[in-house]
Design a protein around this motif. Structure first.
Motif, PDB file in Angstrom:
ATOM      1  N   ASP A 199     -11.880  49.234  -6.136  1.00  0.00           N
ATOM      2  CA  ASP A 199     -11.714  48.323  -7.269  1.00  0.00           C
ATOM      3  C   ASP A 199     -10.568  48.695  -8.203  1.00  0.00           C
ATOM      4  N   GLY A 200      -9.790  49.712  -7.858  1.00  0.00           N
ATOM      5  CA  GLY A 200      -8.677  50.102  -8.710  1.00  0.00           C
ATOM      6  C   GLY A 200      -8.470  51.601  -8.701  1.00  0.00           C
ATOM      7  N   ALA A 201      -7.563  52.053  -9.561  1.00  0.00           N
ATOM      8  CA  ALA A 201      -7.236  53.476  -9.626  1.00  0.00           C
ATOM      9  C   ALA A 201      -8.378  54.247 -10.280  1.00  0.00           C
ATOM     10  N   VAL A 202      -8.779  55.334  -9.638  1.00  0.00           N
ATOM     11  CA  VAL A 202      -9.916  56.129 -10.108  1.00  0.00           C
ATOM     12  C   VAL A 202      -9.470  57.568 -10.355  1.00  0.00           C
ATOM     13  N   GLY A 203      -9.921  58.123 -11.467  1.00  0.00           N
ATOM     14  CA  GLY A 203      -9.691  59.534 -11.756  1.00  0.00           C
ATOM     15  C   GLY A 203     -11.019  60.254 -11.818  1.00  0.00           C
ATOM     16  N   ALA A 204     -11.031  61.518 -11.422  1.00  0.00           N
ATOM     17  CA  ALA A 204     -12.249  62.320 -11.439  1.00  0.00           C
ATOM     18  C   ALA A 204     -12.044  63.554 -12.300  1.00  0.00           C
ATOM     19  N   VAL A 205     -13.020  63.824 -13.156  1.00  0.00           N
ATOM     20  CA  VAL A 205     -13.042  65.045 -13.947  1.00  0.00           C
ATOM     21  C   VAL A 205     -14.234  65.861 -13.473  1.00  0.00           C
ATOM     22  N   ASN A 206     -13.938  67.016 -12.899  1.00  0.00           N
ATOM     23  CA  ASN A 206     -14.948  67.863 -12.277  1.00  0.00           C
ATOM     24  C   ASN A 206     -15.152  69.115 -13.113  1.00  0.00           C
ATOM     25  N   LEU A 207     -16.324  69.249 -13.726  1.00  0.00           N
ATOM     26  CA  LEU A 207     -16.649  70.452 -14.479  1.00  0.00           C
ATOM     27  C   LEU A 207     -17.319  71.412 -13.516  1.00  0.00           C
ATOM     28  N   ASP A 208     -16.583  72.459 -13.130  1.00  0.00           N
ATOM     29  CA  ASP A 208     -16.984  73.240 -11.964  1.00  0.00           C
ATOM     30  C   ASP A 208     -16.288  74.600 -12.006  1.00  0.00           C
ATOM     31  N   ALA A 209     -16.954  75.604 -11.470  1.00  0.00           N
ATOM     32  CA  ALA A 209     -16.322  76.917 -11.318  1.00  0.00           C
ATOM     33  C   ALA A 209     -15.311  76.927 -10.181  1.00  0.00           C
ATOM     34  N   HIS A 210     -15.435  75.950  -9.290  1.00  0.00           N
ATOM     35  CA  HIS A 210     -14.617  75.912  -8.075  1.00  0.00           C
ATOM     36  C   HIS A 210     -13.857  74.590  -7.989  1.00  0.00           C
ATOM     37  N   LEU A 211     -12.763  74.592  -7.225  1.00  0.00           N
ATOM     38  CA  LEU A 211     -11.913  73.398  -7.128  1.00  0.00           C
ATOM     39  C   LEU A 211     -12.482  72.358  -6.170  1.00  0.00           C
TER      40      LEU A 211
ATOM     41  N   VAL B 236     -17.115  61.398 -13.939  1.00  0.00           N
ATOM     42  CA  VAL B 236     -17.297  62.755 -14.457  1.00  0.00           C
ATOM     43  C   VAL B 236     -18.426  63.440 -13.688  1.00  0.00           C
ATOM     44  N   SER B 237     -18.162  64.660 -13.239  1.00  0.00           N
ATOM     45  CA  SER B 237     -19.139  65.427 -12.467  1.00  0.00           C
ATOM     46  C   SER B 237     -19.383  66.775 -13.121  1.00  0.00           C
ATOM     47  N   VAL B 238     -20.646  67.195 -13.124  1.00  0.00           N
ATOM     48  CA  VAL B 238     -21.005  68.543 -13.561  1.00  0.00           C
ATOM     49  C   VAL B 238     -21.646  69.278 -12.398  1.00  0.00           C
ATOM     50  N   ASP B 239     -20.974  70.300 -11.906  1.00  0.00           N
ATOM     51  CA  ASP B 239     -21.604  71.261 -11.006  1.00  0.00           C
ATOM     52  C   ASP B 239     -22.188  72.333 -11.919  1.00  0.00           C
ATOM     53  N   CYS B 240     -23.479  72.572 -11.820  1.00  0.00           N
ATOM     54  CA  CYS B 240     -24.146  73.481 -12.754  1.00  0.00           C
ATOM     55  C   CYS B 240     -23.578  74.895 -12.733  1.00  0.00           C
ATOM     56  N   ASP B 241     -22.823  75.246 -11.665  1.00  0.00           N
ATOM     57  CA  ASP B 241     -22.254  76.594 -11.661  1.00  0.00           C
ATOM     58  C   ASP B 241     -21.044  76.721 -12.579  1.00  0.00           C
ATOM     59  N   VAL B 242     -20.654  75.624 -13.246  1.00  0.00           N
ATOM     60  CA  VAL B 242     -19.617  75.742 -14.274  1.00  0.00           C
ATOM     61  C   VAL B 242     -20.117  76.582 -15.436  1.00  0.00           C
ATOM     62  N   LEU B 243     -21.429  76.626 -15.619  1.00  0.00           N
ATOM     63  CA  LEU B 243     -22.022  77.452 -16.667  1.00  0.00           C
ATOM     64  C   LEU B 243     -22.043  78.922 -16.247  1.00  0.00           C
TER      65      LEU B 243
ATOM     66  N   VAL C  15     -28.313  78.246  -9.307  1.00  0.00           N
ATOM     67  CA  VAL C  15     -27.268  77.512  -8.604  1.00  0.00           C
ATOM     68  C   VAL C  15     -26.942  78.236  -7.305  1.00  0.00           C
ATOM     69  N   SER C  16     -26.193  77.565  -6.458  1.00  0.00           N
ATOM     70  CA  SER C  16     -25.855  78.156  -5.176  1.00  0.00           C
ATOM     71  C   SER C  16     -25.016  79.424  -5.325  1.00  0.00           C
ATOM     72  N   ALA C  17     -24.059  79.396  -6.285  1.00  0.00           N
ATOM     73  CA  ALA C  17     -23.139  80.528  -6.443  1.00  0.00           C
ATOM     74  C   ALA C  17     -22.969  80.880  -7.915  1.00  0.00           C
ATOM     75  N   PRO C  18     -23.964  81.533  -8.527  1.00  0.00           N
ATOM     76  CA  PRO C  18     -23.835  81.902  -9.934  1.00  0.00           C
ATOM     77  C   PRO C  18     -22.812  83.022 -10.118  1.00  0.00           C
ATOM     78  N   THR C  19     -21.947  82.879 -11.120  1.00  0.00           N
ATOM     79  CA  THR C  19     -20.944  83.904 -11.380  1.00  0.00           C
ATOM     80  C   THR C  19     -20.763  84.088 -12.882  1.00  0.00           C
ATOM     81  N   PRO C  20     -20.316  85.273 -13.308  1.00  0.00           N
ATOM     82  CA  PRO C  20     -20.056  85.503 -14.726  1.00  0.00           C
ATOM     83  C   PRO C  20     -18.754  84.836 -15.155  1.00  0.00           C
ATOM     84  N   GLY C  21     -18.575  84.745 -16.462  1.00  0.00           N
ATOM     85  CA  GLY C  21     -17.313  84.212 -16.997  1.00  0.00           C
ATOM     86  C   GLY C  21     -17.288  82.712 -17.165  1.00  0.00           C
ATOM     87  N   GLY C  22     -18.454  82.065 -17.101  1.00  0.00           N
ATOM     88  CA  GLY C  22     -18.484  80.606 -17.175  1.00  0.00           C
ATOM     89  C   GLY C  22     -18.639  80.066 -18.577  1.00  0.00           C
TER      90      GLY C  22
END
Length: 335
Positions: A164-176, A256-263, A271-278
Motif C-alpha cells: 500500500d505504499g512506502a513503509v518504514g520500520a523502527v525496531n527496538l532491539d538489542a540485535h539488528l 514499530v516493534s519491541v523485542d523484549c531483549d532491548v531491555l 527472553v531468548s538472549a538476555p544481555t547486560p547494557g540494555g
C-alpha cells in the motif's frame, strides 16, 4: 482502510487455552471500581467489528524460529494477564480506551495444542500462512497490536503494508535482525527479508555493542539504515526517537516493534538472549510514547517475551506496560 472479508475470517482466531483457563479479561479486573484496569475495557471482538476500536490485540503463540532459548510461544497469555491488571490512566494522555482483542491466530493455537509438541510448523510456512491473516487485520481501521511469539513473525506482520505504499520500520532491539537466510527464516532474519521486499526505511534502536557482527552492521549502513545504540538512548531518549523517525522520513506508514531483549537483562530476564547494557523500562516507555505519536504509525508488536524463562513476571509486566505506553502515546497524538 477496509477490504472484503469472507466467512473464513471467523475461523482465523481462537482463544489461547492458557488464557481461557484464567477466565479472560473480566476475571482479572476485579477490585475497586474507581481503579479502571485494562481488564475492564478490553472487549473480545470478531475481525468484522475491529474497525469500531482504536486498536486490536492479536496473539501469535509461536517460537519455532528462535535461535536461542525458547519459550516465547507462551508470551501472549502472560502478557494479556499482566495487561489486564494494569490501570488505564496515563498522567499526560488520560485514560486509554477503545481497545479490543481478536484472540490468537487459530493455526498457531492448533499447533500449540498438537499432541506432537516437538513437530513445530516450518518457519517459512508459518510466515506465508500468517501473512494472509495479518493482511486482514491491517485492512480494518484499528491499529494492530501483535503479541508474540518470536521475532520471525515480524516479517508477516509488516509485509502486507508494503503493498500500500512506502513503509518504514523502527525496531527496538538489542540485535539488528538482518541475518542472511541460510536454511530459511529465523528470529534473526525478518528485517533482511523486509528490506529485500522493498522496506523504505529501517532503524534499530537500543542495539548493543558486541551483539552483532561487522558484516551485518555494514549491511545496514549500505542500505541507509539507522543504528542507535543503547548508550545513545541513555544519553538522550528524545534524540534517539528523532533519529529513528528521521530514518523512516520517506515512509507513508511506520511499523514499530519491541523485542523484549532491548531491555537490560535485569529488567527482562525472560527472553531468548538476555544481555547486560540494555535500556531501562523508563527509557523504553518514553521512547514508545514518542514514536507512537507519529501520525503514520500503522502497526505495533511486542515479541520475544518468554514466560518460562522469566523471573517473578518481570518481562511480561514490562511487555504489558510497553503496550500501555504505546497506546497512550498513540491516542494522545490523535486527540
Amino acid at each position: 482502510m477496509s477490504g472484503d472479508r469472507g466467512p473464513a475470517d471467523a475461523a482465523r482466531f481462537a482463544t489461547n487455552p492458557d488464557w481461557a483457563s484464567t477466565g479472560g479479561w473480566d476475571a482479572l479486573a476485579d477490585g475497586d471500581p474507581n481503579d479502571e484496569l485494562f481488564g475492564d475495557i478490553v472487549d473480545r471482538v470478531a475481525l468484522e467489528d475491529a474497525g469500531e476500536y482504536e486498536a486490536v490485540l492479536v496473539g501469535e503463540p509461536y517460537d519455532g524460529a528462535v535461535l536461542g532459548r525458547r519459550g516465547a510461544r507462551e508470551g501472549p497469555p502472560a502478557i494479556r494477564r499482566a495487561l489486564a491488571r494494569t490501570k488505564t490512566h496515563h498522567f499526560d494522555g488520560g485514560p486509554v480506551a477503545g481497545v479490543a482483542d481478536l484472540g490468537d491466530v487459530a493455526g498457531l493455537v492448533d499447533a500449540l495444542e498438537s499432541e506432537d509438541a516437538d513437530a513445530d510448523p516450518d518457519p517459512a510456512a508459518v510466515q506465508t500462512e500468517l501473512r494472509e491473516t495479518t493482511r486482514r487485520v491491517h485492512e480494518s481501521d484499528a491499529l494492530p497490536i501483535f503479541v508474540g511469539g518470536d521475532n520471525s513473525l515480524t516479517y508477516s506482520n509488516v509485509a502486507p503494508l508494503l503493498a500500500d505504499g512506502a513503509v518504514g520500520a523502527v525496531n527496538l532491539d538489542a540485535h539488528l535482525d538482518v541475518r542472511a537466510l541460510a536454511d530459511g527464516p529465523t528470529s534473526g532474519t525478518s528485517y533482511r527479508q523486509l528490506l529485500a521486499d522493498g522496506l523504505a526505511g529501517y532503524a534499530c534502536v537500543g542495539a548493543r555493542h558486541f551483539e552483532t557482527s561487522t558484516a551485518y552492521h555494514d549491511y545496514c549502513r549500505e542500505r541507509g539504515a539507522e543504528v542507535v545504540t543503547s548508550e545513545e538512548v541513555g544519553d538522550d531518549v528524545v534524540e534517539a526517537a528523532d533519529r529513528a523517525l528521521e530514518a523512516v522520513a520517506d515512509a507513508d506508514a511506520v511499523y514499530v516493534s519491541v523485542d523484549c531483549d532491548v531491555l537490560d537483562a535485569s529488567a527482562a530476564p525472560g527472553v531468548s538472549a538476555p544481555t547486560p547494557g540494555g535500556l531501562t523500562t523508563r527509557e523504553l516507555f518514553r521512547l514508545l510514547r514518542l514514536l507512537a505519536s507519529d501520525d503514520r504509525v500503522a502497526g505495533f508488536e511486542v515479541v520475544e517475551c518468554a514466560p518460562p524463562l522469566d523471573r517473578e513476571g518481570l518481562t511480561a509486566d514490562a511487555a504489558a506496560r510497553a503496550i500501555a505506553h504505546f497506546l497512550a502515546g498513540y491516542t494522545e497524538g490523535r486527540r
